[in-house]
Motif scaffolding. Structure first.
Motif, PDB file in Angstrom:
ATOM      1  N   LYS A 102      44.414  12.506  42.341  1.00 19.28           N
ATOM      2  CA  LYS A 102      44.948  12.857  41.020  1.00 19.28           C
ATOM      3  C   LYS A 102      46.219  13.692  41.103  1.00 19.28           C
ATOM      4  O   LYS A 102      46.713  14.152  40.070  1.00 19.28           O
ATOM      5  N   LYS A 103      46.747  13.883  42.300  1.00 21.17           N
ATOM      6  CA  LYS A 103      47.880  14.801  42.431  1.00 21.17           C
ATOM      7  C   LYS A 103      49.114  14.307  41.678  1.00 21.17           C
ATOM      8  O   LYS A 103      49.891  15.121  41.146  1.00 21.17           O
ATOM      9  N   ARG A 104      49.302  12.988  41.625  1.00 23.44           N
ATOM     10  CA  ARG A 104      50.473  12.473  40.913  1.00 23.44           C
ATOM     11  C   ARG A 104      50.379  12.692  39.418  1.00 23.44           C
ATOM     12  O   ARG A 104      51.359  13.105  38.779  1.00 23.44           O
ATOM     13  N   PHE A 107      50.862  16.398  38.631  1.00 20.45           N
ATOM     14  CA  PHE A 107      52.265  16.800  38.631  1.00 20.45           C
ATOM     15  C   PHE A 107      52.977  16.242  37.404  1.00 20.45           C
ATOM     16  O   PHE A 107      53.817  16.930  36.797  1.00 20.45           O
ATOM     17  N   ALA A 108      52.655  14.993  37.029  1.00 14.71           N
ATOM     18  CA  ALA A 108      53.261  14.405  35.833  1.00 14.71           C
ATOM     19  C   ALA A 108      52.873  15.190  34.587  1.00 14.71           C
ATOM     20  O   ALA A 108      53.700  15.407  33.693  1.00 14.71           O
TER      21      ALA A 108
END
Length: 263
Positions: A102-104, A107-108
């Motif tokens: 879920k890191k993307r 960050f989004a």
């Protein structure tokens, strides 16, 4: 139209949002070190080095790191709330979540928080600049321009409407279709749920954390001592992080109510 499309349980969302933070305090409190620390340093630098007449644009540039850190922390909370399974039985619910996947979106969501914050603050800064001649005319007891007055009122009304887009970080983290969400769920049509929760969380934490520090306000012409400045800046940083976290948690829970059809 179903009940879930028009009802947003404000008080229950505020209560459950705060309760979710409290119950997970042992896990979340250490994670506040980054956003609180970055926000504290930002406030200290602005208070110490920024000129009294610093522009809104310059102040906004100063705050980008702190807003991004706050956005990342809130994105973590949103990922947990929006991906939590719905409990339909009395049996215990197992919840496995790999944050690396879920890191993307986290960050989004943080970037969306920063972008919305600056667009909204910028709009109010523009409104303040337009309203300056009105304040000067009123102070000088001169005739107030009707066109500027109507323009300021129109911008404020638009601001109340536009605050509904504070939900963008939640929608991005949840992977929902933004246009479809606003079309389906009319509870956000007038922005009232978002506005109410934003005001409630901000004023509540301001009263609990910042108001007691009012006694430290120095007389006119004097400045805070170093120790007083540290206390005030840290309290303001902690209040900012907690108010955003509580507000996002409450809004995310309300969205789960509506999406899951429990409202």
């Amino acid at each position: 139209m179903s009940k879930s499309e028009i009802n947003f349980p404000l008080w229950d969302c505020l209560k459950r949002g705060g309760l979710s933070l409290w119950l997970n305090r042992q896990a979340l409190l250490p994670l506040t070190a980054l956003p609180v620390g970055v926000t504290f340093v930002t406030l200290a630098l602005i208070r110490t080095y920024a000129p009294a007449d610093v522009s809104h644009f310059t102040q906004a540039l100063f705050q980008i790191p702190s807003d991004l850190a706050i956005g990342l922390f809130c994105s973590l909370i949103l990922v947990i709330i929006m991906n939590a399974p719905k409990k339909n039985t009395k049996d215990p619910v197992t919840f496995n979540l790999n944050l690396a996947d879920k890191k993307r979106v986290m960050f989004a969501g943080a970037v969306a928080h920063v972008v919305f914050s600056y667009l909204y603050i910028g709009a109010f800064a523009g409104t303040d600049l337009i309203a300056a001649p009105l304040r000067e005319a009123s102070a000088a007891k001169q005739e107030v321009r009707l066109d500027l007055t109507l323009l300021v009122i129109g911008m404020l009304v638009f601001g109340v409407y536009a605050i509904r887009f504070a939900l963008l970080p939640i929608l991005i983290v949840a992977g929902l279709d933004i246009k479809d969400f606003y079309r389906r769920f009319k509870g956000f049509g007038l922005s009232f749920p978002v506005l109410f929760i934003k005001l409630a969380t901000t004023f509540t934490l301001g009263i609990l954390i910042l108001l007691p520090l009012g006694a430290m306000t120095p007389p006119d012409g004097e400045t805070l001592t170093l120790a007083q400045g540290i206390v005030v800046d840290f309290a303001a940083a902690f209040a900012a992080v907690l108010s955003h976290a509580w507000g996002y948690a409450a809004l995310a829970i309300g969205m789960r109510y509506m999406i899951d059809g429990d409202a």
